[in-house]
Enzyme design. Sequence first.
Site, PDB file in Angstrom:
ATOM      1  N   HIS A 107       3.441   1.549  13.572  1.00 20.29           N
ATOM      2  CA  HIS A 107       3.012   0.358  14.314  1.00 20.29           C
ATOM      3  C   HIS A 107       3.479  -0.886  13.577  1.00 20.29           C
ATOM      4  CE1 HIS A 107       0.397   2.764  16.900  1.00 20.29           C
ATOM      5  NE2 HIS A 107       0.152   3.461  15.807  1.00 20.29           N
ATOM      6  N   THR A 157       3.791   8.523   0.827  1.00 20.32           N
ATOM      7  CA  THR A 157       4.287   7.277   1.409  1.00 20.32           C
ATOM      8  C   THR A 157       5.732   6.984   1.015  1.00 20.32           C
ATOM      9  OG1 THR A 157       3.440   5.986  -0.453  1.00 20.32           O
ATOM     10  CG2 THR A 157       1.969   6.262   1.456  1.00 20.32           C
ATOM     11  N   ARG A 172       1.930  10.684  -6.203  1.00 20.57           N
ATOM     12  CA  ARG A 172       2.756  10.369  -7.371  1.00 20.57           C
ATOM     13  C   ARG A 172       3.201  11.677  -8.013  1.00 20.57           C
ATOM     14  NH1 ARG A 172       3.442   5.663  -5.726  1.00 20.57           N
ATOM     15  NH2 ARG A 172       2.074   3.983  -6.326  1.00 20.57           N
TER      16      ARG A 172
END
Length: 178
Positions: A107, A157, A172
Amino acid sequence: MLAGEPYDPGDAELQAEAQATFAWLARYNAALAASPDERRALLAGRLGGVGAGAVVRPPFHCDYGFNITLADGVFLNFNCVILDVCAVAIGARTQIGPMVQIYAADHPRDAASRARGIEFGKPVRIGADVWIGGGAIITPGVTVGDGAIIGAGAVVTRDVAAGATVAGNPARPVRPSA
């Protein structure tokens, strides 16, 4: 939409495809007790590609289905969600735990665009021989390299290098212990 350009999810053609997918999902998710061959035939009828020996345990959820390709031997456990407004490719022998979510849908970051209902997507690519622990989330545009491990509950991410192990939120790299 497939090119990652902004699109209107309320478009009549997209709504028709979404409705067809919802009907297909109802059939597929009711097929838990069906034979593997019957479930495979259902998958092949909607997904963009289903390799030999690929298994998706119902319930399963997706936006369209036809943007998802599963290579040979892919395994998705119960309650996986794939938001496939763009291509989502999963490599051979990759194993995905229960309740994993893979998002190609995204979005706009500005409120005005979101208020207009505009959306976009970024393809997700998951390599071969990857293991993704239960409850992990893979965000839009991420590539996971061959042989990587994603820890349970991780929120990925950024791209994950081949052979790397990542965990946490945000995910991570995990250093091996001595």
